[in-house]
Scaffold this motif. Structure first.
Motif, PDB file in Angstrom:
ATOM      1  N   GLY A 102       0.812  -1.209   0.000  1.00 47.41           N
ATOM      2  CA  GLY A 102       0.000   0.000   0.000  1.00 47.41           C
ATOM      3  C   GLY A 102       0.847   1.261   0.000  1.00 47.41           C
ATOM      4  O   GLY A 102       0.560   2.224  -0.717  1.00 47.41           O
ATOM      5  N   GLY A 103       1.922   1.259   0.800  1.00 48.90           N
ATOM      6  CA  GLY A 103       2.821   2.411   0.820  1.00 48.90           C
ATOM      7  C   GLY A 103       3.504   2.634  -0.515  1.00 48.90           C
ATOM      8  O   GLY A 103       3.644   3.771  -0.984  1.00 48.90           O
ATOM      9  N   ALA A 104       3.935   1.546  -1.165  1.00 44.76           N
ATOM     10  CA  ALA A 104       4.571   1.673  -2.482  1.00 44.76           C
ATOM     11  C   ALA A 104       3.598   2.258  -3.503  1.00 44.76           C
ATOM     12  O   ALA A 104       3.985   3.082  -4.339  1.00 44.76           O
ATOM     13  N   LEU A 105       2.342   1.841  -3.441  1.00 47.24           N
ATOM     14  CA  LEU A 105       1.348   2.367  -4.376  1.00 47.24           C
ATOM     15  C   LEU A 105       1.119   3.859  -4.159  1.00 47.24           C
ATOM     16  O   LEU A 105       1.091   4.639  -5.113  1.00 47.24           O
ATOM     17  N   LEU A 114       7.048  10.940   0.637  1.00 49.58           N
ATOM     18  CA  LEU A 114       6.245  11.160   1.839  1.00 49.58           C
ATOM     19  C   LEU A 114       4.788  10.764   1.639  1.00 49.58           C
ATOM     20  O   LEU A 114       3.983  10.872   2.557  1.00 49.58           O
ATOM     21  N   GLY A 115       4.448  10.298   0.435  1.00 49.45           N
ATOM     22  CA  GLY A 115       3.064   9.935   0.153  1.00 49.45           C
ATOM     23  C   GLY A 115       2.725   8.553   0.659  1.00 49.45           C
ATOM     24  O   GLY A 115       2.424   7.650  -0.129  1.00 49.45           O
ATOM     25  N   SER A 116       2.749   8.373   1.961  1.00 48.53           N
ATOM     26  CA  SER A 116       2.429   7.073   2.549  1.00 48.53           C
ATOM     27  C   SER A 116       1.164   7.187   3.382  1.00 48.53           C
ATOM     28  O   SER A 116       0.761   8.295   3.767  1.00 48.53           O
ATOM     29  N   PRO A 117       0.510   6.069   3.683  1.00 47.12           N
ATOM     30  CA  PRO A 117      -0.710   6.120   4.499  1.00 47.12           C
ATOM     31  C   PRO A 117      -0.504   6.780   5.854  1.00 47.12           C
ATOM     32  O   PRO A 117      -1.452   7.370   6.399  1.00 47.12           O
ATOM     33  N   ASP A 118       0.699   6.697   6.423  1.00 43.45           N
ATOM     34  CA  ASP A 118       0.953   7.329   7.721  1.00 43.45           C
ATOM     35  C   ASP A 118       0.821   8.845   7.619  1.00 43.45           C
ATOM     36  O   ASP A 118       0.272   9.494   8.507  1.00 43.45           O
ATOM     37  N   VAL A 119       1.357   9.417   6.537  1.00 45.12           N
ATOM     38  CA  VAL A 119       1.329  10.866   6.363  1.00 45.12           C
ATOM     39  C   VAL A 119      -0.027  11.328   5.837  1.00 45.12           C
ATOM     40  O   VAL A 119      -0.526  12.385   6.215  1.00 45.12           O
ATOM     41  N   LEU A 120      -0.646  10.520   4.977  1.00 44.48           N
ATOM     42  CA  LEU A 120      -1.914  10.911   4.360  1.00 44.48           C
ATOM     43  C   LEU A 120      -3.105  10.804   5.303  1.00 44.48           C
ATOM     44  O   LEU A 120      -4.187  11.304   4.986  1.00 44.48           O
ATOM     45  N   VAL A 282      -0.296   0.324  12.889  1.00 49.13           N
ATOM     46  CA  VAL A 282       1.142   0.066  13.027  1.00 49.13           C
ATOM     47  C   VAL A 282       1.880   1.124  12.217  1.00 49.13           C
ATOM     48  O   VAL A 282       1.764   1.177  10.990  1.00 49.13           O
ATOM     49  N   SER A 283       2.659   1.943  12.891  1.00 51.03           N
ATOM     50  CA  SER A 283       3.203   3.146  12.273  1.00 51.03           C
ATOM     51  C   SER A 283       4.413   2.871  11.394  1.00 51.03           C
ATOM     52  O   SER A 283       5.231   1.995  11.687  1.00 51.03           O
ATOM     53  N   PHE A 284       4.495   3.619  10.312  1.00 50.51           N
ATOM     54  CA  PHE A 284       5.699   3.838   9.506  1.00 50.51           C
ATOM     55  C   PHE A 284       6.181   2.647   8.680  1.00 50.51           C
ATOM     56  O   PHE A 284       7.150   2.792   7.939  1.00 50.51           O
ATOM     57  N   VAL A 285       5.554   1.486   8.775  1.00 48.93           N
ATOM     58  CA  VAL A 285       5.968   0.390   7.896  1.00 48.93           C
ATOM     59  C   VAL A 285       5.683   0.761   6.446  1.00 48.93           C
ATOM     60  O   VAL A 285       6.503   0.526   5.545  1.00 48.93           O
ATOM     61  N   ALA A 286       4.524   1.369   6.201  1.00 45.38           N
ATOM     62  CA  ALA A 286       4.158   1.764   4.843  1.00 45.38           C
ATOM     63  C   ALA A 286       5.070   2.858   4.304  1.00 45.38           C
ATOM     64  O   ALA A 286       5.227   2.988   3.087  1.00 45.38           O
ATOM     65  N   LEU A 287       5.670   3.651   5.169  1.00 44.63           N
ATOM     66  CA  LEU A 287       6.582   4.704   4.736  1.00 44.63           C
ATOM     67  C   LEU A 287       7.971   4.158   4.438  1.00 44.63           C
ATOM     68  O   LEU A 287       8.581   4.463   3.408  1.00 44.63           O
ATOM     69  N   THR A 288       8.483   3.322   5.337  1.00 42.19           N
ATOM     70  CA  THR A 288       9.876   2.902   5.227  1.00 42.19           C
ATOM     71  C   THR A 288      10.097   1.732   4.285  1.00 42.19           C
ATOM     72  O   THR A 288      11.121   1.670   3.602  1.00 42.19           O
TER      73      THR A 288
END
Length: 358
Positions: A102-105, A114-120, A282-288
């Protein structure tokens, strides 16, 4: 003829990209370095899973874990492994894989690291849906899961509609997401102030992000959703890779840009919302995970499969660390990923600033 990429092969790395012809006119384009990275990540995720299954008040050696998984353990080991610990590990793998993909998408669609679910704000939106069920209705675990899923979907739709203006621009998507995230965070704080002590304690534990108590009831819905969405996403990987060159170029190459973008964003929202519903935010997995996968493959494309594998490996490793590295106390896995991801986010912001991109 459709093309499915393990990683974008626009840049030659350690070997020439190769195209494998499949039945039905499907062509799979492989980057040798990306393939090696995927294999190593899968091995790392499986090894971490075996170690994690053997970890607990009743430790089991890795050899006994493997034998039990193959059906050669004693009755006690089979109960501990198959009924108590294996579902938790499978949920961790599926949640990590869903967040990584999901984060990659989101990062590929927004063309922004920075376009990850955590930030969005998708995690905050899913949390708001779960808190509504906990605080206002004292809902069961199934109702909380449904509330989180609905909250994530509504938040994703709201972000897309607010960011739409003759298309969805990457930075506009991120800025709208940050605003929606702030509103959702405020709503969550308000709901917590209205909860009684028991519901507030329950909500705080869920909001931290944890794999404790996960069983087969969380495994099957995640597995079914991944079985549908992952092939759908990979089938549209070629269009996503072309969209990184810009909408005009993509149109010229025959890509139906808005259709592909909407389809992939819906898939990303579903993956993120389902992962949040199963394990909390669960934080930041989608970002990193996508960024680490990109650095390992050295490929500029979306790196969908490497990001998926990296997310799974990260989460099960973080879960092991949360159980073993803090003495007798165990931390929720969301605390570990939050600390590591926060440090990585600061480093990423400094890097982007030095490069003049923010």
């Amino acid at each position: 003829m459709k093309t499915v990429d393990i990683a974008d092969s626009g840049r030659k790395t350690s070997g020439r990209p190769r195209a494998l012809r499949m039945p039905g006119g499907l062509s799979v384009r492989l980057d040798p370095r990306a393939l090696v990275v995927v294999v190593l990540l899968v091995v790392a995720a499986l090894a971490a899973s075996v170690v994690l299954i053997g970890t607990g008040d009743f430790p089991i050696s890795s050899g006994d874990v493997v034998r039990t998984l193959l059906g050669d353990g004693n009755a006690g080991q089979e109960f501990i492994v198959n009924e108590l610990r294996l579902p938790r590990v499978l949920v961790g793998l599926l949640v990590g894989a869903s967040l990584g993909l999901g984060g990659a998408l989101f990062q590929a669609v927004s063309r922004n690291p920075l376009g990850s679910p955590d930030v969005l704000g998708l995690g905050q939106g899913a949390t708001a849906g779960a808190l509504v069920m906990i605080v206002l209705f004292s809902g069961s675990a199934a109702q909380v899961t449904l509330g989180a899923l609905v909250g994530g979907l509504v938040t994703g739709a709201l972000i897309y509609l607010l960011a739409w203006q003759r298309g969805v621009h990457g930075y506009r998507l991120v800025l709208v997401g940050i605003g929606v995230s702030a509103v959702a965070t405020a709503v969550n704080g308000y709901l917590l102030t209205k909860a009684d002590f028991v519901d507030a304690a329950r909500a705080v534990v869920w909001m931290t992000g944890t794999l404790d108590g996960r069983d087969w009831k969380q495994v099957w819905p995640l597995l079914a959703l991944a079985g549908v969405l992952v092939p759908l996403v990979l089938a549209n990987a070629r269009g996503l890779r072309m969209m990184e060159m810009g909408d005009d170029v993509s149109h010229a190459l025959g890509v139906r840009v808005e259709r592909v973008r909407l389809l992939l964003m819906v898939a990303a929202v579903l993956l993120t919302a389902a992962a949040t519903a199963a394990a909390g935010p669960v934080s930041f997995v989608a970002l990193t995970a996508p960024q680490l996968a990109r650095r390992l493959t050295r490929s500029p494309g979306p790196n969908l499969v490497p990001s998926l594998c990296m997310g799974a490996a990260l989460l099960v490793t973080a879960d092991w660390a949360s159980q073993r590295l803090f003495g007798d106390g165990q931390l929720p896995v969301g605390v570990v990923t939050g600390v590591l991801g926060g440090v990585y986010l600061l480093w990423l912001l400094v890097t982007e600033r030095k490069a003049g991109r923010i």
